[in-house]
Design a protein around this motif. Structure first.
Motif, PDB file in Angstrom:
ATOM      1  N   TYR A 708       0.854  -1.184   0.000  1.00  0.00           N
ATOM      2  CA  TYR A 708       0.000   0.000   0.000  1.00  0.00           C
ATOM      3  C   TYR A 708       0.893   1.237   0.000  1.00  0.00           C
ATOM      4  O   TYR A 708       2.032   1.205   0.441  1.00  0.00           O
ATOM      5  N   SER A 709       0.337   2.329  -0.480  1.00  0.00           N
ATOM      6  CA  SER A 709       1.113   3.579  -0.486  1.00  0.00           C
ATOM      7  C   SER A 709       0.201   4.749  -0.189  1.00  0.00           C
ATOM      8  O   SER A 709      -1.025   4.619  -0.201  1.00  0.00           O
ATOM      9  N   GLY A 710       0.812   5.888   0.055  1.00  0.00           N
ATOM     10  CA  GLY A 710       0.059   7.129   0.247  1.00  0.00           C
ATOM     11  C   GLY A 710      -0.904   7.038   1.407  1.00  0.00           C
ATOM     12  O   GLY A 710      -0.603   6.474   2.475  1.00  0.00           O
ATOM     13  N   VAL A 711      -2.098   7.626   1.192  1.00  0.00           N
ATOM     14  CA  VAL A 711      -3.108   7.709   2.263  1.00  0.00           C
ATOM     15  C   VAL A 711      -3.569   6.317   2.687  1.00  0.00           C
ATOM     16  O   VAL A 711      -3.824   6.065   3.869  1.00  0.00           O
ATOM     17  N   ALA A 712      -3.700   5.388   1.743  1.00  0.00           N
ATOM     18  CA  ALA A 712      -4.167   4.028   2.072  1.00  0.00           C
ATOM     19  C   ALA A 712      -3.245   3.392   3.118  1.00  0.00           C
ATOM     20  O   ALA A 712      -3.693   2.794   4.096  1.00  0.00           O
ATOM     21  N   ARG A 713      -1.935   3.535   2.914  1.00  0.00           N
ATOM     22  CA  ARG A 713      -0.974   2.972   3.872  1.00  0.00           C
ATOM     23  C   ARG A 713      -1.096   3.690   5.213  1.00  0.00           C
ATOM     24  O   ARG A 713      -1.053   3.058   6.283  1.00  0.00           O
ATOM     25  N   GLU A 714      -1.246   5.024   5.143  1.00  0.00           N
ATOM     26  CA  GLU A 714      -1.379   5.818   6.369  1.00  0.00           C
ATOM     27  C   GLU A 714      -2.595   5.350   7.178  1.00  0.00           C
ATOM     28  O   GLU A 714      -2.552   5.247   8.404  1.00  0.00           O
ATOM     29  N   LYS A 750     -14.476   9.274   1.138  1.00  0.00           N
ATOM     30  CA  LYS A 750     -13.234   9.691   0.471  1.00  0.00           C
ATOM     31  C   LYS A 750     -12.090   8.728   0.826  1.00  0.00           C
ATOM     32  O   LYS A 750     -11.300   8.322  -0.037  1.00  0.00           O
ATOM     33  N   ILE A 751     -12.043   8.334   2.130  1.00  0.00           N
ATOM     34  CA  ILE A 751     -11.000   7.387   2.576  1.00  0.00           C
ATOM     35  C   ILE A 751     -11.170   6.044   1.864  1.00  0.00           C
ATOM     36  O   ILE A 751     -10.198   5.450   1.385  1.00  0.00           O
ATOM     37  N   ALA A 752     -12.431   5.567   1.763  1.00  0.00           N
ATOM     38  CA  ALA A 752     -12.687   4.297   1.064  1.00  0.00           C
ATOM     39  C   ALA A 752     -12.219   4.369  -0.378  1.00  0.00           C
ATOM     40  O   ALA A 752     -11.773   3.380  -0.961  1.00  0.00           O
ATOM     41  N   GLY A 753     -12.307   5.594  -0.968  1.00  0.00           N
ATOM     42  CA  GLY A 753     -11.887   5.777  -2.357  1.00  0.00           C
ATOM     43  C   GLY A 753     -10.423   5.450  -2.590  1.00  0.00           C
ATOM     44  O   GLY A 753     -10.034   5.001  -3.670  1.00  0.00           O
ATOM     45  N   TYR A 754      -9.589   5.655  -1.578  1.00  0.00           N
ATOM     46  CA  TYR A 754      -8.162   5.325  -1.697  1.00  0.00           C
ATOM     47  C   TYR A 754      -7.931   3.813  -1.840  1.00  0.00           C
ATOM     48  O   TYR A 754      -6.855   3.369  -2.215  1.00  0.00           O
ATOM     49  N   PHE A 755      -8.979   3.036  -1.484  1.00  0.00           N
ATOM     50  CA  PHE A 755      -8.901   1.572  -1.601  1.00  0.00           C
ATOM     51  C   PHE A 755      -9.760   1.048  -2.761  1.00  0.00           C
ATOM     52  O   PHE A 755     -10.016  -0.151  -2.854  1.00  0.00           O
TER      53      PHE A 755
END
Length: 778
Positions: A708-714, A750-755
């Motif tokens: 994972y990278s970016g916000v998803a990893r965070e 929005k957070i779900a969108g990162y996945f």
């Protein structure tokens, strides 16, 4: 020849052999000395399912005045201790054994404590008092009379079939006989149920008869079974001189030829209030009367034995009871005086002569109160009076059918998980409730009833069939009946040696009755597999342990679970002595399952501890283990179900329904930093637990986040931190995204969108969970 070892290198046994024993035997005849004398049997401890005995207490040396009477104890220590080092221990044993003298020695000399004068002294090894000296001191300091000496010299009854008295029985016998020798006319003996009151009474009677101090004895009880048990068992050695009074058949001219007379006091004073005792006996005929279970009886019954005792007032009168105080009526203390000796339930458990017990407190969702719907009708179509009904009402004033069913189901569950053949007494509110309970238990145990229809039997005062089965129920050898439902009949007196489960489903307002009920289970039968018993309480009446009259305070487990009931107020009459049900409402409403569905919402499991603690958390762990294993059978099966469970919280909730609060358990065990998964594996399957921090670190070491990278990893790293701090249940909830630190990353959508959307997010969380439990997943 000098010893092969220096004195300081010798063991305690060496010191005894080389120094103490020669010093004592040079002054005392060997026949009046015993060594390593066992005083107690050793307390039975309940550690979860593990039952073990502590070491019994033993006295290094006992010195005897006569066969009945030890006079001194000696406590030995090795030579690395001072002469008086063991004196306090010797004094403890001396107080326990009712002895006037305590000594200690390390092989250099002796220290002495004289209880009659309160003085202490030390003297040389060769200066131990001779037998004659110590006995003379005892007689002088205690002011012993000739009558007391005669009483002391009369031995106990002994035979191959009669065990010698235990230490507390010896004290009870000796103090009673000594008091009678000193001229005391009324005496009270208080001995917990199961500690051998009748055997003690027999030895008192035997010694008084053989010494010539008494000639004619009347033994009064209030139940035929108590009279018959006494005649056939403890009093059997006197059978040739015993007569059981039968008012209808006895002839006043021939009845006088016996020595020991047994009778029910209800016989001597008939229901017609006729004083039959005066028709059979002159007022001075008896010179000793024993009233068994003298705490019992209503005001009417009490007046019966009082009239008998007042008629034979010239006789010495002994009251025997397990419960020395009454509340509403004149106490037996008022009549008989303060006890000459008390041996309590607490002492009996501590010494290992009585069975310890667990308490399972079971709460239903209507225990605190149930109120009918407006205009609700019972099964007869009658409107149910609108008020709040509580534990004090069920079966007394209203019958909730599903409650009876749930109580019966819980009893059955327990027996199925332990021993289906464990002798069980179910105390119900009324005789009618005992019949309803019998029917419910029959239907839930049909497989056992099919094998023997007497698996469940109602044994109450009005049930002729049940009363015929009483002797079989209390028999050690008879298997059936297994479960007895009763109202009052079995609460006192009946000697149920093998009772392993006592169920309380009645309101008890009397401490006396409560202690008598508990007494049904306290008898130990180790050779037959009974080491302890269980009390299952459906009415929250075990709160009576908190009564100051109980043998020790209790320590309640604060905040265990959330569904506990408040102490209920007993119904009118519930605080009266046993003898009848409280007057019912007429007619009682009966509510079926459609009108009131009942659930068991909470259970606490506890252990009565002779040190005064009622609830010990370790027993709840035991209960937890039993339930988890009952649900999941094996570690592999549990791991499989945990892994497959989408919402792990459901497993926690399932356990909570069974009265198991994992958070409270973890707090008590000092394991709050452990995941519920690890805790369950540890408690139920003895697996070493990892902390949440250790599991989180393992995930990081495996480099789970690299894909994972970016916000998803965070987000996933933040979820792992949340797990480390609060546990698995929080990260399963999507609501967590509305909280910090996720809030600053945007709204949940929005957070779900990162996945790649909600499903992608849920899949990532599932993978994180799998990584957390990777070592365990099958």
């Amino acid at each position: 020849m000098s010893p092969v070892l220096p004195k300081k290198s010798m063991t305690e046994e060496d010191i005894k052999l080389q120094y103490i024993t020669p010093a004592v035997t040079s002054k005392w005849s060997i026949g009046k000395i015993t060594m390593e004398t066992q005083i107690t049997d050793g307390k039975i401890n309940l550690k979860g399912n593990f039952v073990f005995r502590e070491k019994p207490k033993r006295a290094d040396y006992l010195l005897y005045l006569s066969a009945n009477n030890p006079i001194a104890v000696i406590e030995a220590k090795d030579n690395n201790h001072s002469i008086s080092h063991g004196l306090q221990q010797a004094m403890e044993y001396a107080k326990m054994l009712d002895l006037p003298f305590a000594f200690s020695s390390n092989g250099d000399g002796f220290a002495e404590h004289d209880f009659l004068t309160g003085k202490e002294r030390e003297f040389g090894l060769n200066e131990f008092p001779t037998e004659a000296e110590l006995i003379a001191r005892y007689k002088k300091e205690s002011g012993l009379t000739n009558a007391q000496e005669i009483a002391i010299d009369q031995p106990y009854y002994t035979s191959q079939n009669t065990y010698p008295p235990r230490y507390y029985q010896r004290i009870a016998i000796n103090r009673t006989i000594d008091a009678i020798a000193r001229g005391q006319q009324r005496l009270l003996l208080v001995m917990a149920t199961g500690t051998g009151k009748t055997y003690t009474a027999f030895q008192i009677v035997y010694r008084l008869l053989k010494s010539g101090m008494k000639r004619k004895v009347l033994y009064l009880a209030d139940r035929n079974i108590l009279v018959d048990q006494s005649i056939l068992q403890d009093f059997a050695p006197l059978e040739k001189t015993i007569h059981k009074i039968n008012v209808a058949k006895d002839d006043p001219s021939t009845i006088t030829s016996h020595e020991v007379y047994f009778s029910l006091y209800q016989q001597l004073v008939g229901d017609d209030d006729k004083e039959h005792f005066s028709e059979l006996f002159q007022p001075d005929f008896f010179d000793l009367i024993i009233v068994d279970e003298c705490h019992r009886g209503s005001a009417k019954e009490e007046s019966r034995w009082r009239r008998i005792l007042e008629y034979f007032q010239s006789a010495t009168q002994i009251g025997m009871t397990a419960t020395p105080k009454e509340t509403k009526y004149i106490s037996n203390l008022h009549y008989f005086g303060e006890p000459v000796y008390t041996y309590s339930l607490k002492e009996g458990i501590e010494d290992g002569f009585l069975a310890p017990f667990k308490v399972i407190n079971v709460m239903t969702d209507i225990g605190d109160g149930w109120r009918p719907r407006k205009g609700q009708r019972d099964i007869y179509g009658n409107e149910i009076p609108d008020r709040i009904y509580t534990n004090s009402d069920y079966d007394y004033n209203i019958i909730i059918e599903d409650r009876i069913q749930q109580v019966a189901a819980e009893i059955t569950r327990y027996l199925k998980s332990t021993d289906r053949m464990a002798k069980t007494i179910v105390f119900c509110a009324t005789e009618d409730a005992a019949e309803r309970m019998r029917v419910a238990l029959v239907n839930l145990n049909a497989d056992m009833v099919k094998q023997n229809p007497d698996y469940v039997v109602r044994i109450t005062g009005s049930d002729e069939y049940g009363k015929k089965k009483l002797s079989y129920f209390i028999s050690v050898s008879a298997q059936y009946p297994v479960i007895a439902t009763t109202s009052k009949l079995l609460s006192t007196g009946a000697d149920c040696k093998m009772t392993k489960l006592i169920v309380l489903d009645e309101m008890i307002g009397s401490m006396t009755e409560f202690k008598q009920i508990i007494g049904r289970g306290t008898r130990l039968r180790e050779q037959d597999g009974k080491t302890h018993f269980v009390v299952m309480d459906f009415r929250n009446v075990t709160r009576l342990f908190a009564d100051p009259e109980w043998d020790g305070p209790i320590e309640m487990d604060p905040g265990f679970g959330t569904g506990g009931t408040k102490p209920a107020t007993p119904p009118d009459g519930a605080g009266d002595p046993p003898g009848g049900d409280p007057p019912p409402q007429s007619p009682k409403p009966i509510v079926d399952r459609n009108g009131c569905k009942v659930e068991i919402i909470h259970k606490t499991v506890s252990v009565y501890d002779a040190n005064g603690k009622l609830l010990r958390q370790e027993s709840v762990v035991d209960y937890t283990k039993e339930n988890i294993r009952g649900e999941y059978a094996s570690l592999d099966n549990f791991i499989r179900q945990w892994s497959a469970q989408e919402k792990k919280e459901q497993i926690r909730d399932l356990l909570r329904e069974r009265g198991i609060d994992l958070e409270l358990l973890k707090a008590d065990q000092g394991m709050v930093d452990v995941d519920d998964f690890d805790f369950i594996c540890h408690v139920a399957f003895d697996k070493k637990p990892l902390t949440r921090k250790e599991r989180a670190n393992n995930v990081k070491k495996r480099d789970f986040f690299s894909k994972y990278s970016g916000v998803a990893r965070e987000v996933l790293e933040a979820l792992l931190d949340k797990y480390m701090n609060t546990g698995i249940y929080e990260i399963e909830k999507t609501e967590i995204l509305k909280l910090d630190p996720f809030l600053k990353l945007g709204k949940p959508a929005k957070i779900a969108g990162y996945f790649g959307g909600k499903q992608g997010y849920l899949k990532a969380v599932q993978e994180l969970e799998q990584a957390i439990y990777m070592d365990e997943v099958i």
